[in-house]
Write a protein that holds these residues in place. Structure first.
Motif, PDB file in Angstrom:
ATOM      1  N   ILE A  45      42.535  37.343  32.103  1.00 29.72           N
ATOM      2  CA  ILE A  45      41.482  38.005  32.880  1.00 29.72           C
ATOM      3  C   ILE A  45      42.071  39.021  33.854  1.00 29.72           C
ATOM      4  O   ILE A  45      43.145  38.796  34.415  1.00 29.72           O
ATOM      5  CB  ILE A  45      40.626  36.935  33.623  1.00 29.72           C
ATOM      6  N   ASN A  46      41.341  40.115  34.039  1.00 30.10           N
ATOM      7  CA  ASN A  46      41.764  41.113  35.022  1.00 30.10           C
ATOM      8  C   ASN A  46      41.620  40.569  36.440  1.00 30.10           C
ATOM      9  O   ASN A  46      40.531  40.121  36.825  1.00 30.10           O
ATOM     10  CB  ASN A  46      40.887  42.366  34.904  1.00 30.10           C
ATOM     11  N   SER A  47      42.687  40.651  37.209  1.00 32.61           N
ATOM     12  CA  SER A  47      42.612  40.268  38.621  1.00 32.61           C
ATOM     13  C   SER A  47      41.805  41.310  39.395  1.00 32.61           C
ATOM     14  O   SER A  47      41.184  41.009  40.402  1.00 32.61           O
ATOM     15  CB  SER A  47      44.016  40.162  39.195  1.00 32.61           C
ATOM     16  N   ALA A  48      41.856  42.545  38.929  1.00 33.34           N
ATOM     17  CA  ALA A  48      41.041  43.642  39.484  1.00 33.34           C
ATOM     18  C   ALA A  48      41.196  44.808  38.527  1.00 33.34           C
ATOM     19  O   ALA A  48      42.082  44.796  37.656  1.00 33.34           O
ATOM     20  CB  ALA A  48      41.517  44.035  40.885  1.00 33.34           C
ATOM     21  N   ASP A  49      40.320  45.822  38.678  1.00 28.70           N
ATOM     22  CA  ASP A  49      40.458  47.008  37.832  1.00 28.70           C
ATOM     23  C   ASP A  49      41.544  47.953  38.355  1.00 28.70           C
ATOM     24  O   ASP A  49      42.070  48.767  37.619  1.00 28.70           O
ATOM     25  CB  ASP A  49      39.126  47.764  37.748  1.00 28.70           C
ATOM     26  N   TYR A  50      41.824  47.895  39.645  1.00 32.39           N
ATOM     27  CA  TYR A  50      42.809  48.769  40.308  1.00 32.39           C
ATOM     28  C   TYR A  50      42.489  50.257  40.161  1.00 32.39           C
ATOM     29  O   TYR A  50      43.363  51.088  39.953  1.00 32.39           O
ATOM     30  CB  TYR A  50      44.244  48.437  39.849  1.00 32.39           C
ATOM     31  N   THR A  51      41.188  50.569  40.286  1.00 35.31           N
ATOM     32  CA  THR A  51      40.753  51.965  40.337  1.00 35.31           C
ATOM     33  C   THR A  51      40.356  52.280  41.774  1.00 35.31           C
ATOM     34  O   THR A  51      39.960  51.372  42.525  1.00 35.31           O
ATOM     35  CB  THR A  51      39.554  52.212  39.403  1.00 35.31           C
ATOM     36  N   SER A  52      40.429  53.564  42.138  1.00 37.49           N
ATOM     37  CA  SER A  52      39.946  53.907  43.485  1.00 37.49           C
ATOM     38  C   SER A  52      38.430  54.082  43.480  1.00 37.49           C
ATOM     39  O   SER A  52      37.817  54.343  44.511  1.00 37.49           O
ATOM     40  CB  SER A  52      40.640  55.166  43.993  1.00 37.49           C
ATOM     41  N   PHE A  53      37.816  53.978  42.297  1.00 36.26           N
ATOM     42  CA  PHE A  53      36.349  54.057  42.220  1.00 36.26           C
ATOM     43  C   PHE A  53      35.767  52.643  42.301  1.00 36.26           C
ATOM     44  O   PHE A  53      36.455  51.725  42.711  1.00 36.26           O
ATOM     45  CB  PHE A  53      35.939  54.818  40.961  1.00 36.26           C
ATOM     46  N   ASN A  54      34.563  52.453  41.809  1.00 37.78           N
ATOM     47  CA  ASN A  54      33.885  51.174  41.990  1.00 37.78           C
ATOM     48  C   ASN A  54      34.193  50.209  40.835  1.00 37.78           C
ATOM     49  O   ASN A  54      33.360  49.981  39.974  1.00 37.78           O
ATOM     50  CB  ASN A  54      32.375  51.451  42.107  1.00 37.78           C
ATOM     51  N   GLY A  55      35.394  49.652  40.845  1.00 33.76           N
ATOM     52  CA  GLY A  55      35.765  48.747  39.760  1.00 33.76           C
ATOM     53  C   GLY A  55      35.663  47.295  40.165  1.00 33.76           C
ATOM     54  O   GLY A  55      35.180  46.965  41.263  1.00 33.76           O
ATOM     55  N   LEU A  56      36.121  46.414  39.294  1.00 38.77           N
ATOM     56  CA  LEU A  56      36.152  44.979  39.593  1.00 38.77           C
ATOM     57  C   LEU A  56      37.101  44.736  40.767  1.00 38.77           C
ATOM     58  O   LEU A  56      38.249  45.189  40.741  1.00 38.77           O
ATOM     59  CB  LEU A  56      36.650  44.208  38.358  1.00 38.77           C
ATOM     60  N   SER A  57      36.624  44.009  41.769  1.00 36.73           N
ATOM     61  CA  SER A  57      37.475  43.700  42.927  1.00 36.73           C
ATOM     62  C   SER A  57      38.159  42.357  42.715  1.00 36.73           C
ATOM     63  O   SER A  57      37.720  41.536  41.899  1.00 36.73           O
ATOM     64  CB  SER A  57      36.617  43.624  44.193  1.00 36.73           C
ATOM     65  N   GLU A  58      39.216  42.118  43.484  1.00 37.02           N
ATOM     66  CA  GLU A  58      39.908  40.824  43.394  1.00 37.02           C
ATOM     67  C   GLU A  58      38.963  39.685  43.781  1.00 37.02           C
ATOM     68  O   GLU A  58      38.993  38.621  43.174  1.00 37.02           O
ATOM     69  CB  GLU A  58      41.129  40.822  44.327  1.00 37.02           C
ATOM     70  N   GLU A  59      38.150  39.940  44.765  1.00 35.73           N
ATOM     71  CA  GLU A  59      37.227  38.889  45.222  1.00 35.73           C
ATOM     72  C   GLU A  59      36.273  38.471  44.096  1.00 35.73           C
ATOM     73  O   GLU A  59      36.051  37.285  43.843  1.00 35.73           O
ATOM     74  CB  GLU A  59      36.443  39.470  46.397  1.00 35.73           C
ATOM     75  N   ASP A  60      35.730  39.479  43.392  1.00 34.72           N
ATOM     76  CA  ASP A  60      34.805  39.163  42.298  1.00 34.72           C
ATOM     77  C   ASP A  60      35.537  38.501  41.134  1.00 34.72           C
ATOM     78  O   ASP A  60      35.018  37.585  40.489  1.00 34.72           O
ATOM     79  CB  ASP A  60      34.094  40.441  41.815  1.00 34.72           C
TER      80      ASP A  60
END
Ligand SMILES: Cc1cc2nc3c(=O)[nH]c(=O)nc-3n(C[C@H](O)[C@H](O)[C@H](O)COP(=O)(O)O)c2cc1C
Ligand code: SF4
Length: 374
Positions: free
Chosen positions: A219-234
């Motif tokens: 699973i992705n820990s986050a998207d690591y984009t500066s736009f509105n991607g998946l956050s670590e919290e989510d």
């Protein structure tokens, strides 16, 4: 005190060490997704090299949806007998073998004109330029059933477990990402909703394989984009919920390669130049440590694991239990045997990513040495 060569178990799967070969598409299956001699030889060399558990490259689950050429397939029962031979071969060399399954979605340029590509929303992938059509609820239901059928076949084929690919910008990670998931129904919006398809897939797979067969997720820990991607919290919410539902292990990766700035900023799953400094290694560890402290299921860390002593330190000072290596076992399939014998030097892999562009995803260092043509 924990060591990297401890013998452990995930559910009933015995593991002779804490190393896994992370899923890696070697692009050597035939055009229908069947095992070839070349593919089998690559896996045999890795199994002989001492790694406790191998995760296959991503494997497609419906005949009409294949995100890349020469991937393995598991979309009907015709695969079961040949995979039995394949899994027996790996077991003979003392390794486990887990199959990773995937539905690609619009993270693809392969045969695009011939097929309808599904996605959470009707949108164009800005990296591949491929359009996805928003899935109806019936199509979601159908896809959930295909994951369950595939998992049943994985078990019947003698694999030791099955892993859901929920990272890197492929379909399930698109559902998690607010950047690409614009749905207004119960599969979009809040993270409970964006994660729903994954929870449904996990539960359908569990129903299909029973309680004794390991189901893992990458699973992705986050998207690591500066736009509105998946956050670590989510992402943590989804991972914790999967742990509550009963998933057997969570492999932590990251980076949504369907979003342009992720690749441009070298924040994808297979980051370049990791080998330049130990500080760059094991680059998803902060999230993985947080996750490991909050669930009672094993966490597997993937991404830039290089020096033995760095992993040993993480193992001893966190709750992370396992470490996947992908590119390092492409360049040195026998790396784990070397380490087991006490030769603890760093892997040769320089994280250049040139293997993405070679036939059979071979390491450019070995190609030069063996004078194999690119
Ligand atoms: C050629 C290549 C193919 C890959 N194929 C897959 C795949 O099929 N599934 C997957 O989850 N990750 C895939 N990955 C990503 C790796 O599993 C891993 O997450 C990434 O390379 C970082 O780990 P490493 O530093 O140990 O290589 C691939 C990576 C490479 C270089
Ligand atoms: S080509 Fe070889 S050195 Fe470069 S990333 Fe791939 S495995 Fe590592």
């Amino acid at each position: 005190m924990k060591t990297l060569f401890d013998k452990t178990k995930i559910l009933n799967m015995e593991m002779k060490n804490r190393f896994l070969r992370g899923a890696l598409w070697v692009a050597l299956a035939d055009e229908k997704g069947h095992v070839t001699k070349e593919l089998s030889d690559v896996y045999e060399e890795i199994a002989k090299g001492g790694v406790g558990t191998i995760i296959t490259g991503y494997t497609f689950i419906t005949e009409d949806e294949q995100p890349n050429p020469n991937m393995l397939g598991i979309y009907n029962d015709s695969f079961i007998d040949e995979y039995k031979d394949f899994t027996n071969m790996i077991h003979k060399h003392g390794s486990n073998i887990i199959m990773q399954i995937v539905y690609g979605g619009f993270m693809t340029n392969f045969n695009v004109g011939e097929r309808v590509i599904w996605g959470p929303s009707t949108m164009k992938n800005e990296v591949t330029g491929t359009m996805a059509k928003e899935m109806s609820k019936d199509e979601i239901k159908y896809l959930v059933s295909k994951y369950a059928e595939a998992a049943k076949r994985v078990k019947a084929s003698g694999f030791d477990g099955v892993e859901i690919h929920c990272g890197h910008g492929y379909m399930l990670s698109q559902f998690l990402s607010p950047y690409y998931n614009k749905r207004e129904d119960e599969y979009g919006g809040t993270i409970e909703n964006r994660g729903r398809i994954i929870f449904e897939i996990y539960e359908a797979m569990r129903e299909a394989v029973g309680k004794e067969f390991p189901i893992l997720i990458k699973i992705n820990s986050a998207d690591y984009t500066s736009f509105n991607g998946l956050s670590e919290e989510d992402s943590l919410y989804v991972a914790r919920k999967l742990a509550e539902l009963g998933i057997d292990a969570i492999e932590v990766t990251g980076g949504n390669e369907s979003i342009k700035d992720v690749k441009e900023n070298n924040l994808g799953a297979a980051r370049r130049r990791v080998a330049l400094s130990k500080e760059n290694e094991s680059y998803f560890k902060d999230y993985a440590i947080k996750l490991s402290k909050s669930i009672d299921k094993p966490v597997i860390l993937v991404g830039g694991n290089r020096h033995f002593e760095v992993m040993d330190d993480i193992l001893k000072n966190s709750e992370i239990e396992y470490f996947s290596l992908s590119r390092p076992l492409t360049s040195e399939p026998d790396l784990i045997n070397k380490w087991a014998k006490g030769d603890l030097k760093a892997p040769k892999c320089v994280s250049c990513n040139a293997c993405y562009n070679t036939i059979g995803k071979r390491c450019i260092l070995n190609i030069k040495k063996k004078k194999i043509n690119l």
